[in-house]
Design a protein around this motif. Structure first.
Motif, short mmCIF file in Angstrom:
data_model
loop_
_atom_site.label_atom_id
_atom_site.label_comp_id
_atom_site.label_asym_id
_atom_site.label_seq_id
_atom_site.Cartn_x
_atom_site.Cartn_y
_atom_site.Cartn_z
N LEU A 340 0.71 -1.19 0.13
CA LEU A 340 0.17 -0.43 -0.31
C LEU A 340 0.81 1.21 0.17
O LEU A 340 1.08 2.34 1.04
N LEU A 341 0.92 2.25 -0.79
CA LEU A 341 1.70 3.21 -1.39
C LEU A 341 0.88 4.83 -1.30
O LEU A 341 -0.05 4.29 -1.88
N THR A 342 0.94 5.20 -0.39
CA THR A 342 0.27 6.44 0.25
C THR A 342 1.21 8.13 -0.07
O THR A 342 2.63 7.70 0.23
N GLY A 343 0.60 9.09 0.26
CA GLY A 343 1.31 10.47 -0.21
C GLY A 343 0.35 11.28 -0.69
O GLY A 343 -0.45 10.53 -1.45
N GLY A 344 0.93 12.52 -0.46
CA GLY A 344 -0.08 13.22 -0.74
C GLY A 344 0.45 14.20 -1.80
O GLY A 344 1.35 13.22 -2.49
N PRO A 345 0.54 15.48 -2.31
CA PRO A 345 0.77 15.72 -3.42
C PRO A 345 2.68 16.08 -3.47
O PRO A 345 2.80 17.00 -2.54
N GLY A 346 3.06 16.00 -4.17
CA GLY A 346 5.11 16.52 -4.62
C GLY A 346 5.62 15.32 -4.04
O GLY A 346 6.91 15.42 -3.13
N THR A 347 5.34 14.61 -3.49
CA THR A 347 6.06 13.26 -2.84
C THR A 347 6.43 12.13 -3.55
O THR A 347 7.43 11.51 -2.69
N GLY A 348 6.41 12.60 -4.82
CA GLY A 348 7.24 11.36 -5.77
C GLY A 348 6.58 9.97 -5.80
O GLY A 348 6.78 8.48 -6.05
N LYS A 349 5.10 10.54 -5.19
CA LYS A 349 4.22 8.67 -5.91
C LYS A 349 4.50 8.16 -7.12
O LYS A 349 4.90 7.19 -7.80
N THR A 350 3.88 9.23 -8.27
CA THR A 350 4.32 8.74 -9.46
C THR A 350 5.19 8.87 -10.78
O THR A 350 5.37 7.01 -10.42
N THR A 351 6.49 9.28 -9.59
CA THR A 351 8.27 8.79 -9.36
C THR A 351 7.91 6.93 -9.29
O THR A 351 8.86 6.12 -9.67
N THR A 352 7.68 6.79 -7.77
CA THR A 352 7.61 5.38 -7.76
C THR A 352 6.70 4.40 -8.08
O THR A 352 7.58 3.54 -8.38
N LEU A 353 6.03 4.75 -8.62
CA LEU A 353 4.94 3.84 -8.96
C LEU A 353 5.53 3.79 -10.55
O LEU A 353 5.34 2.58 -11.28
N ASN A 354 6.34 5.17 -11.35
CA ASN A 354 7.06 3.97 -12.88
C ASN A 354 7.71 3.23 -12.22
O ASN A 354 7.94 2.31 -13.03
N ALA A 355 8.94 3.27 -10.96
CA ALA A 355 9.82 2.20 -11.55
C ALA A 355 9.07 1.11 -10.62
O ALA A 355 10.25 0.68 -11.15
N ILE A 356 8.09 1.12 -9.68
CA ILE A 356 7.71 -0.27 -9.19
C ILE A 356 7.22 -0.75 -11.35
O ILE A 356 7.29 -2.26 -11.18
N ILE A 357 6.39 -0.28 -11.77
CA ILE A 357 6.08 -1.05 -13.02
C ILE A 357 7.36 -1.34 -13.16
O ILE A 357 7.62 -2.76 -13.96
N TYR A 358 8.54 -0.41 -13.65
CA TYR A 358 9.24 -0.50 -15.14
C TYR A 358 9.79 -2.14 -14.01
O TYR A 358 10.48 -3.07 -15.06
N CYS A 359 10.22 -2.45 -12.74
CA CYS A 359 10.67 -3.60 -12.21
C CYS A 359 10.13 -4.45 -12.36
O CYS A 359 10.65 -5.79 -12.82
N LEU A 360 8.89 -4.47 -11.99
CA LEU A 360 8.77 -5.24 -12.43
C LEU A 360 7.70 -6.16 -13.13
O LEU A 360 8.33 -7.59 -13.82
N GLU A 361 7.97 -5.54 -14.95
CA GLU A 361 7.98 -5.22 -15.94
C GLU A 361 9.65 -6.70 -16.20
O GLU A 361 9.74 -7.73 -16.97
N GLN A 362 10.64 -5.96 -15.93
CA GLN A 362 11.57 -6.37 -16.26
C GLN A 362 11.89 -7.91 -15.19
O GLN A 362 12.65 -8.45 -15.51
N GLN A 363 10.78 -8.06 -14.46
CA GLN A 363 11.00 -9.31 -14.03
C GLN A 363 10.30 -10.38 -15.28
O GLN A 363 9.86 -12.01 -14.69
N GLY A 364 9.35 -10.14 -15.58
CA GLY A 364 8.06 -11.19 -16.04
C GLY A 364 7.20 -10.30 -15.85
O GLY A 364 6.46 -11.86 -16.19
N ASN A 365 7.05 -9.95 -14.79
CA ASN A 365 5.00 -10.05 -14.73
C ASN A 365 4.67 -8.83 -15.60
O ASN A 365 6.02 -8.35 -16.19
N ARG A 366 3.36 -9.65 -16.49
CA ARG A 366 1.99 -8.88 -16.71
C ARG A 366 1.41 -7.94 -15.97
O ARG A 366 1.08 -8.57 -14.78
#
Length: 737
Positions: A340-366
């Motif tokens: 569960l990832l929470t946070g308000g505006p300007g705290t880097g939530k979207t940046t973190t989410l982009n990294a999570i998606i990238y890394c999960l896909e690199q592991q071969g996840n759909r």
């Protein structure tokens, strides 16, 4: 063509029939013309005489149709029409050849014989006893349906409810509802409780009848789900039911205990207090608890990856250096089944989410991404560059005969993904979340993203709040405001509001401005001037596309209704050559900014040669044209062009000004918020915070610092009754619930 028009004629042919809900498309031969008719009309067949009341619409794909709301039937009374009626196949076993033989033998008495003396069919030379019995049985069903519709029509009950009742209880339908008329307000039929009361009164059902008391309990519980409660304390339900139905306490508890025994209500003890659920809400919270507990027990991913090296690679590709909390979130998403990832505006939530998606896909996840609304899905797609779908679209929504949502994807037909990311999870209610969990493979990872300081879901429950407070999964809360975001007073003031501090109202040189106006008319006047003239001139903002007025309430001088009318008068005034159409509240013209106010899964649209269906609650568009001769509006919803017949305009509101609740999940270039008046029920912190965080580049508050302080200080917004947090805590303490 006026509303509630009347047409009548002979059914020439049936074009389409839905056996589940009785919806039909047919061609009706009237005295003037052949008319295409649609509606829940049941077993209408060729040769039948129909008398219909409804409205004409101009369907985007199928052209002019008559949308029937009410139907009266007459069996065909001429030999040729009786033959057409039977030859249509309405009675199984009678085809074209046999229909001709029967009518030749019995003439205009054919239908009376089929209903009352079917054994006379043996007079036909080719008829056997077996065939005669089969036809008699089928004819019995057809006449039973017709008689049921006619019976309900006598009490002013619409055909669609009669059809649903017949589908639910068959030939015994009439007997069932005469004994218990409140069956009509169950999910199977869906009639309003108050309308059912009228029918029950006509049948002389006493006020003390147990069926009435149970239906009253259900009505109160359902009403409270609309207020956000998944259940009610027993003592509150008892008081409300006793007062609403004007009965005594003894009658209430006698009926209550009986319905518990039948499983029609569910009682759950939380501490020393009993809570009462409708079964579907209890099962939803129970299923959420069990599924999260199961995900917690399933072995962690065995994908062999150097996760730290993968995170470093993501940093290089993104060209950023992740903060420690961001790295922790990315790492936990790779090695755990839930985050569960929470946070308000300007705290880097979207940046973190982009990294999570990238890394999960690199592991071969759909990876699948979803959000509760169309605007929220579009926003997360724009921010991440990955396709996101609404939850309903992802699950493949369908509706049963009572209009209840059913999903294509569930336990037996799960989604094809290894990871599901749900954005704006604060907007998701417990029923929808439960259905989403049912559609996941057992080992599918679950990543929830949201901001708990925003408003809870419109539907029942406080899902995000209770997931956080129950400590049932790993939680990363991003609190650090990054340097670039620190330059925005919208962001810094939003965090002050969350922390219970007054926002800085003194600065006039950034993106956050406050104008003190102590009078309602002064606030309204300045707001309209800013939205229509000053901001477009100063910033080149479009008053339609870029500027959004957001207000806490619909009522009063600073509510959406009054502000929409005032803004429309300035931005899109009436002109002699400009067509318009009136709803019960608004007048609509070409170029008006409008919002859809309910989910409509049937309406068709086209975009760049692609066709689709569905315009949803909260979707904002612009009227392209108003055609009074065709009685239709043409509207552009973010490139999706669609036709609204005038009969659907009650689903629309002007959207120059919208409520905070309707704005959730969206962002706008510039936002103006009036801050004045009492509005005690709407004077709380997370509503103010949600409104402020809708602005991307410019926010203007107009009103009183006193009102702002009241909202900042007030954290006591309406409590939502739910046992989910308690269930989760017990499950994770390995205690039996």
């Amino acid at each position: 063509m006026a509303e509630n028009e009347h047409i009548s004629g002979i059914v020439k042919r049936v074009v389409f029939r839905n056996e589940e809900n009785g919806y039909i498309v047919l061609e009706l031969n009237t005295e003037e013309d052949n008319v295409i008719v649609t509606g829940e009309l049941g077993e209408a067949e060729e040769g039948e005489f129909l008398s219909l009341w409804g409205t004409y619409i101009d369907h985007l794909k199928y052209g002019v149709q008559f949308q029937a709301e009410h139907c009266e039937r007459k069996l065909p009374d001429t030999a040729i029409n009786i033959e057409r009626y039977l030859a249509s196949g309405i009675i199984k076993g009678i085809g074209v050849k046999l229909a001709k033989q029967i009518v030749k033998t019995f003439g205009t008495e054919t239908l009376e014989i089929l209903e009352n003396e079917p054994q006379k069919l043996l007079q036909i030379r080719t008829m056997t006893q077996k065939k005669c019995d089969e036809i008699a049985e089928e004819a019995k069903k057809i006449f039973a349906l017709r008689n049921t519709i006619a019976y309900f029509d006598g009490y002013g009950i619409k055909t669609k409810y009669a059809m649903r009742a017949f589908r639910a209880w068959g030939e015994e339908c009439r007997n069932f509802v005469q004994k218990n008329p409140y069956l009509l307000c169950t999910d199977a039929v869906g009639m309003d409780f108050q309308k059912t009361e009228i029918y029950a009164h006509a049948l002389h059902i006493p006020k003390t009848a147990s069926c009435r008391i149970y239906a009253g309990m259900v009505h109160i519980l359902r009403h409270n789900t609309l207020l956000g409660h998944t259940c009610l304390p027993l003592d509150r339900l008892a008081t409300a039911t006793i007062n609403f139905l004007e009965i005594n306490e003894q009658l209430f508890y006698k009926t209550y205990q009986a319905e518990l025994q039948k499983g029609n209500l569910i009682e759950f003890c939380k501490g020393n207090r009993e809570f009462v659920y409708l079964p579907e809400y209890y099962l939803a919270e129970r299923h959420i608890t069990d599924r999260i507990a199961l995900l917690n027990q399933i072995a962690k991913s065995e994908i062999i990856t150097d996760n730290h090296a993968l995170i470093e690679k993501a940093e290089k590709i993104a060209g950023v250096s992740y903060a420690e909390k961001q790295k922790q979130a990315i790492y936990l998403s790779l090695v755990n089944n839930m985050l569960l990832l929470t946070g308000g505006p300007g705290t880097g939530k979207t940046t973190t989410l982009n990294a999570i998606i990238y890394c999960l896909e690199q592991q071969g996840n759909r990876v699948c991404i979803t959000a509760p609304t169309g605007r929220a899905a579009k926003r997360i797609s724009d921010l991440t560059g990955y396709e996101a779908k609404t939850i309903h679209r992802l699950l493949g929504v369908q509706f049963d005969s009572a209009g209840v949502a059913k999903f294509i994807h569930h336990e037996e037909n799960p989604l094809h993904c290894d990871v599901l990311i749900i954005d704006e999870v604060s907007m998701v209610d417990v029923l929808l979340f439960s259905n989403l969990l049912r559609a996941l493979k057992t080992d599918c990872k679950l990543i929830l993203v949201g901001d708990n300081d925003q408003l809870p879901s419109v539907g029942a429950g406080a899902l995000l709040k209770h997931l956080l407070e129950s400590h049932c999964m790993h939680v990363i809360t991003l609190k650090e405001i990054f340097r670039q975001a620190q330059q925005s007073y919208i962001i810094t003031n939003a965090h002050k509001i969350v922390n219970g501090e007054m926002p800085d109202l003194t600065r006039k040189d950034n993106d956050f401005f406050f104008f003190y106006r102590p009078d309602f008319s002064q606030v309204s006047s300045l707001l309209i001037d800013l939205a229509c003239k000053r901001l477009p001139n100063a910033y080149q903002y479009s008053p339609i596309k870029d500027i959004q007025v957001i207000t806490p309430t619909k009522q009063g001088l600073l509510g959406t209704v009054a502000l929409n009318k005032a803004l429309q008068a300035r931005l899109n005034p009436p002109e002699a050559q400009k067509s318009q159409v009136k709803s019960s509240i608004y007048t609509f013209r070409a170029s008006d900014k409008v919002m859809q106010t309910k989910n409509n899964y049937d309406i068709t649209w086209s975009k760049n040669g692609e066709n689709g269906t569905g315009i949803f609650n909260g979707d904002i568009g612009t009227i392209i044209s108003v055609n009074c001769s065709l009685k239709e509006l043409k509207i552009d919803f973010d490139g999706r062009e669609t036709i609204y017949p005038f009969t659907m305009i009650e689903q629309l509101e002007l959207a120059y000004a919208i409520t905070v609740h309707k704005s959730q999940g969206s962002e706008f270039e510039a936002v103006i918020i009036p801050m004045l008046g009492k509005m005690e029920k709407l004077t709380y912190r997370n509503l103010f915070y949600t409104a402020v965080t809708r602005a991307k580049k410019l926010l203007i508050l107009i009103g009183s610092p006193t009102k702002i302080k009241q909202m900042v200080d007030n954290t006591n917004h309406n409590q939502r009754y739910s046992c989910l947090k308690y269930m989760l805590q017990k499950a994770f303490q390995n205690e039996v619930i």
